[in-house]
Design a protein around this motif. Sequence first.
Motif, PDB file in Angstrom:
ATOM      1  N   THR A  40      42.978  55.168  34.063  1.00  0.00           N
ATOM      2  CA  THR A  40      42.535  54.323  35.165  1.00  0.00           C
ATOM      3  C   THR A  40      41.328  54.964  35.843  1.00  0.00           C
ATOM      4  OG1 THR A  40      44.758  53.460  35.553  1.00  0.00           O
ATOM      5  CG2 THR A  40      43.174  53.286  37.369  1.00  0.00           C
ATOM      6  N   SER A  72      38.978  37.880  30.304  1.00  0.00           N
ATOM      7  CA  SER A  72      39.396  39.249  30.622  1.00  0.00           C
ATOM      8  C   SER A  72      39.746  39.434  32.086  1.00  0.00           C
ATOM      9  CB  SER A  72      38.271  40.226  30.239  1.00  0.00           C
ATOM     10  OG  SER A  72      37.902  40.073  28.888  1.00  0.00           O
ATOM     11  N   LYS A  82      36.785  42.351  39.545  1.00  0.00           N
ATOM     12  CA  LYS A  82      37.987  41.643  39.150  1.00  0.00           C
ATOM     13  C   LYS A  82      37.950  40.212  39.670  1.00  0.00           C
ATOM     14  CE  LYS A  82      41.535  45.122  38.256  1.00  0.00           C
ATOM     15  NZ  LYS A  82      42.888  45.612  38.617  1.00  0.00           N
ATOM     16  N   LYS A  84      42.313  46.052  33.380  1.00  0.00           N
ATOM     17  CA  LYS A  84      43.672  46.449  33.752  1.00  0.00           C
ATOM     18  C   LYS A  84      43.702  47.875  34.270  1.00  0.00           C
ATOM     19  CE  LYS A  84      48.269  47.071  31.694  1.00  0.00           C
ATOM     20  NZ  LYS A  84      49.044  46.980  30.427  1.00  0.00           N
ATOM     21  N   HIS A  85      42.817  48.712  33.750  1.00  0.00           N
ATOM     22  CA  HIS A  85      42.791  50.127  34.115  1.00  0.00           C
ATOM     23  C   HIS A  85      41.651  50.441  35.084  1.00  0.00           C
ATOM     24  CE1 HIS A  85      45.305  50.330  30.459  1.00  0.00           C
ATOM     25  NE2 HIS A  85      45.902  51.310  31.123  1.00  0.00           N
ATOM     26  N   ALA A  98      39.723  43.130  28.817  1.00  0.00           N
ATOM     27  CA  ALA A  98      40.965  42.902  29.573  1.00  0.00           C
ATOM     28  C   ALA A  98      41.681  44.216  29.812  1.00  0.00           C
ATOM     29  CB  ALA A  98      41.862  41.929  28.819  1.00  0.00           C
ATOM     30  N   ASN A  99      41.643  45.098  28.814  1.00  0.00           N
ATOM     31  CA  ASN A  99      42.300  46.402  28.976  1.00  0.00           C
ATOM     32  C   ASN A  99      41.561  47.277  29.976  1.00  0.00           C
ATOM     33  OD1 ASN A  99      44.337  48.415  28.159  1.00  0.00           O
ATOM     34  ND2 ASN A  99      42.592  49.500  27.259  1.00  0.00           N
TER      35      ASN A  99
END
Length: 429
Positions: free
Chosen positions: A43, A141, A175, A111-112, A107-108
């Motif tokens: 992250t 994403s 985001k 997420k992080h 998207a990953n």
Amino acid sequence: MNTNIQYGVQGASGFHDYCLELGNFDLPAAVALAQDARTCNHTLDAWITDPPYADAINYHELSEFFLAWYDKQLTRLFPDWYSDSKRALAITGRDENFRISMADCYANLAKHMPDNGYQVVMFTHQDAAVWADLALILWASGLQVSAAWCIATETSSALKVGNYVQGTVLLVLRKQTSDQVVFLDEITPLVQIEVQKQLDSMLQLDDDEDPNFGDTDYQLAAYAAALRVLTQYKQIEDIDVAHELSRPRKKSEKSPIERLIDEAVKTACDYLVPKGFDSFVWKMLTPEERFYLKGLDIESHGEYRDGAYQELARGFGLKDYKPFLHSSKANQTRLKTPTEFATKNLGDAGFGLFLVRHALFAIREVTRTEDAQQGKSWLRAEVPDYWSHRKNLIEICNYLANLRYAIDHWATDAHSAELLAGAVENDSV
């Protein structure tokens, strides 16, 4: 004197004796990892990516070229890294598999990163279809474009031959937090407004003597502006994102987003009136006439890449722009002069019937006969409703006359255009 003290230059320490107290800061330990973006689980506040541009650059082939040199050194310097080929993991092509894989990566990464984190994506492509795919990828994403900057990443050089792109767009992503839902037809006017806003901001920054942006930069900015509008909404009722990502497309088929981006480029082309040309007359011209005059404008700036004219033609909705070209060689592309046009396309449906084509032939007659009255007489005889179009013809001729200061091979015809403009201006019943 380098006043940018954030750079780690030795000269910055000299400011301590004058006006600043420079403290020492400990930086956290840096970690460099080679990982698949789809499986990364760290992250971070910021992600900076330079993704593959559809089929434009074969990164996997380039990496393997250098791997033959440094594979043994890699394992010695970075014991935790791998040194074997990862060609199978490369995201390649431009079909549905490319779109899905890219969406998985972003998207990953989204997420992080925290809610106040951001991503910077470096993207360079002149195909509206690729930008439409990028919009879908970012949208799927959970990301939205919050800002975009176009920078020059290539310099002109005799060593670089080909229709390469010189500008790169830096997209700043946040985001997606909106719950807004709109219909596709509601977005079109919003995209037009955003494109004009983006171009205005760039024009204000530009320097007439030393331009910061080229003509292709403005077109790239139109793409980015369209993405900024598209991705700010949670959902567009007419578009199923998951379906569009995975749906195979037929050759030459355009997605709804691609058509929207095409409109954005058209807005940019219509909005950017060539310097010195009357904006009112510009609005009265046809797309073919605008393409030719704007093409001369970018040629006067030293732009000879075919890709620039191809993108300009796409922006004006022209399917075939080759008849306008004198040369289409890489880095030597340019438009025909009046003398080079001669009688070609004269009277043909489309461009051959328009004012600019009539003006070009009249200029050619002045050059051929060395008599401005010959060109004026031809315009009076051949241009329908000559007197109502007279001021427009003068504006076109004056614009072409000014090319003698910027394009060497226009010197003779530009002089003839000046003579013709004077003859038409002094014409009377």
